[in-house]
Write a protein that holds these residues in place. Structure first.
Motif, PDB file in Angstrom:
ATOM      1  N   UNK A 221      -1.299   5.325  -1.952  1.00  0.00           N
ATOM      2  CA  UNK A 221      -2.106   5.784  -3.357  1.00  0.00           C
ATOM      3  C   UNK A 221      -1.800   4.531  -4.042  1.00  0.00           C
ATOM      4  N   UNK A 222      -0.812   4.038  -4.144  1.00  0.00           N
ATOM      5  CA  UNK A 222      -0.256   2.717  -5.167  1.00  0.00           C
ATOM      6  C   UNK A 222      -1.017   1.483  -4.698  1.00  0.00           C
ATOM      7  N   UNK A 223      -1.019   1.444  -3.599  1.00  0.00           N
ATOM      8  CA  UNK A 223      -2.110   0.011  -3.333  1.00  0.00           C
ATOM      9  C   UNK A 223      -3.634   0.309  -3.742  1.00  0.00           C
TER      10      UNK A 223
ATOM     11  N   UNK B 151      -9.062   4.552   0.567  1.00  0.00           N
ATOM     12  CA  UNK B 151      -8.867   3.228   1.233  1.00  0.00           C
ATOM     13  C   UNK B 151      -7.454   2.802   1.746  1.00  0.00           C
ATOM     14  N   UNK B 152      -7.725   2.472   2.969  1.00  0.00           N
ATOM     15  CA  UNK B 152      -6.642   1.974   3.706  1.00  0.00           C
ATOM     16  C   UNK B 152      -6.254   0.568   3.224  1.00  0.00           C
ATOM     17  N   UNK B 153      -5.749   0.356   2.095  1.00  0.00           N
ATOM     18  CA  UNK B 153      -5.220  -0.970   1.653  1.00  0.00           C
ATOM     19  C   UNK B 153      -3.731  -1.064   1.330  1.00  0.00           C
ATOM     20  N   UNK B 154      -3.194  -0.071   2.237  1.00  0.00           N
ATOM     21  CA  UNK B 154      -1.683  -0.137   2.407  1.00  0.00           C
ATOM     22  C   UNK B 154      -1.357   0.981   3.216  1.00  0.00           C
ATOM     23  N   UNK B 155      -0.753   0.867   4.191  1.00  0.00           N
ATOM     24  CA  UNK B 155      -0.483   1.890   5.115  1.00  0.00           C
ATOM     25  C   UNK B 155       0.753   2.737   4.585  1.00  0.00           C
ATOM     26  N   UNK B 156       0.781   4.185   4.922  1.00  0.00           N
ATOM     27  CA  UNK B 156       2.149   4.589   4.652  1.00  0.00           C
ATOM     28  C   UNK B 156       3.177   4.453   5.695  1.00  0.00           C
ATOM     29  N   UNK B 157       4.338   4.179   5.337  1.00  0.00           N
ATOM     30  CA  UNK B 157       5.279   3.828   6.120  1.00  0.00           C
ATOM     31  C   UNK B 157       6.485   3.356   5.547  1.00  0.00           C
TER      32      UNK B 157
END
Length: 329
Positions: free
Chosen positions: A276-278, A161-167
């Motif tokens: 993944x952490x999110x 799930x996109x609960x935090x975007x990589x960046x």
């Protein structure tokens, strides 16, 4: 004494799944959102008089349901009544930007409203238990709809799930502020990142972000060539800004904690597109949250990974649903 399985059901279950063909038991159609916007869907009717239940699947950003035909057909063969649908503004459900490739949205609540509208009608016409399964951005939208009380599934499965975007490793508020500025200094519908030197051509290293399985990756390219309307490139700056805004709503204190629904988060620490952490933190914050965690063996599209990895994920999902959303008597 073990119950006998009808011969036709046994042969159907054993038959190979053609990932480049719409299954004979599935039907494609269109449905209207509350404002009349037409969106594309695909349905598998229940394959028995006593179906296992019903699954509604929602794909990720830039995705289309054809990419997941293998999983959808497997769930159908396992007895589920299955539906999948495009999001407004992508795949076969039109565009909201200034060109055919950039993905744009005015606000994520357009998507949660569409989901609530579909959910209400779909739930009323299908057998329970009712399950929501969503990938990447679809997982974000489903989570937002849960937090906002717009859907009431018996169970939820969130794939990467996109609960935090990589960046950049910056605070969410800072990232949102930067995106807000970028959306205002030019057209919010302009692409937020570079796609490739040739418009519409896939970036060279895109495969390395999605799956270790070359054949399944090629399936996506085949569908894009066969159905050109499915092709989508980068998101707009408006999409980026609204994604951060919606993430802040989900991350608000007490937001996920009020979702009293079993949620399985399927995530990989090797994900280079979402954090993944999110996802792991969300699994802890949901009162009935669980996680099926993968590592270097899986890229972002876990349900389209090599057989061993994908098979493990599908078994994790089946075990979770058998436990929290058993077949109704």
């Amino acid at each position: 004494m073990e119950a006998s399985i009808p011969e036709n059901q046994t042969s159907a279950s054993a038959a190979a799944i053609d990932r480049r063909a719409i299954p004979a038991d599935a039907s494609e159609s269109r449905w209207q959102a509350a404002d009349g916007h037409e969106l594309r869907r695909i349905d598998w009717a229940a394959n028995s008089e006593t179906p296992r239940g019903s699954i509604l699947f929602l794909p990720g950003r830039g995705d289309f349901y054809e990419k997941y035909l293998e999983s959808l057909e497997e769930w159908h063969r396992a007895g589920w009544r299955v539906t999948a649908a495009d999001w407004r503004g992508q795949a076969g459900s039109g565009r909201l930007g200034d060109d055919k490739l950039t993905g744009h949205i005015e606000d994520f609540t357009q998507w949660t409203s569409d989901l609530a509208h579909l959910w209400s009608a779909w739930k009323a016409s299908t057998p329970g238990p009712h399950v929501l399964v969503a990938h990447s951005m679809g997982g974000h939208i489903v989570t937002r709809a849960l937090v906002d009380g717009l859907v009431d599934p018996d169970a939820v499965v969130l794939s990467a799930p996109m609960l935090g975007m990589a960046g950049p490793p910056l605070p969410l508020a800072v990232l949102h502020s930067v995106a807000r500025v970028m959306a205002r200094i030019g057209s919010p519908k302009r692409p937020a990142w570079k796609w490739s030197e040739k418009p519409g051509e896939m970036p060279a290293r895109r495969r390395d972000l999605l799956t270790h399985d070359d054949d399944r990756y090629e399936d996506e390219l085949w569908w894009r060539q066969t159905r050109p309307e499915l092709a989508m490139g980068p998101g707009s700056w408006g999409w980026v800004e609204r994604a951060y805004a919606s993430t802040r709503e989900i991350e608000a204190p007490g937001a996920m904690e009020k979702v009293d629904i079993p949620v399985l988060v399927v995530s990989t620490s090797n994900d280079k597109l979402v954090k993944h952490e999110a996802a792991a933190r969300a699994a802890e914050r949901f009162p009935k949250g669980e996680i099926a965690a993968f590592g270097e063996e899986a890229h972002h599209e876990i349900l389209r990974e090599v057989d061993d990895v994908r098979g493990e994920a599908m078994r994790d999902i089946a075990e979770f649903l058998d436990r929290v959303a058993p077949r109704q008597a």
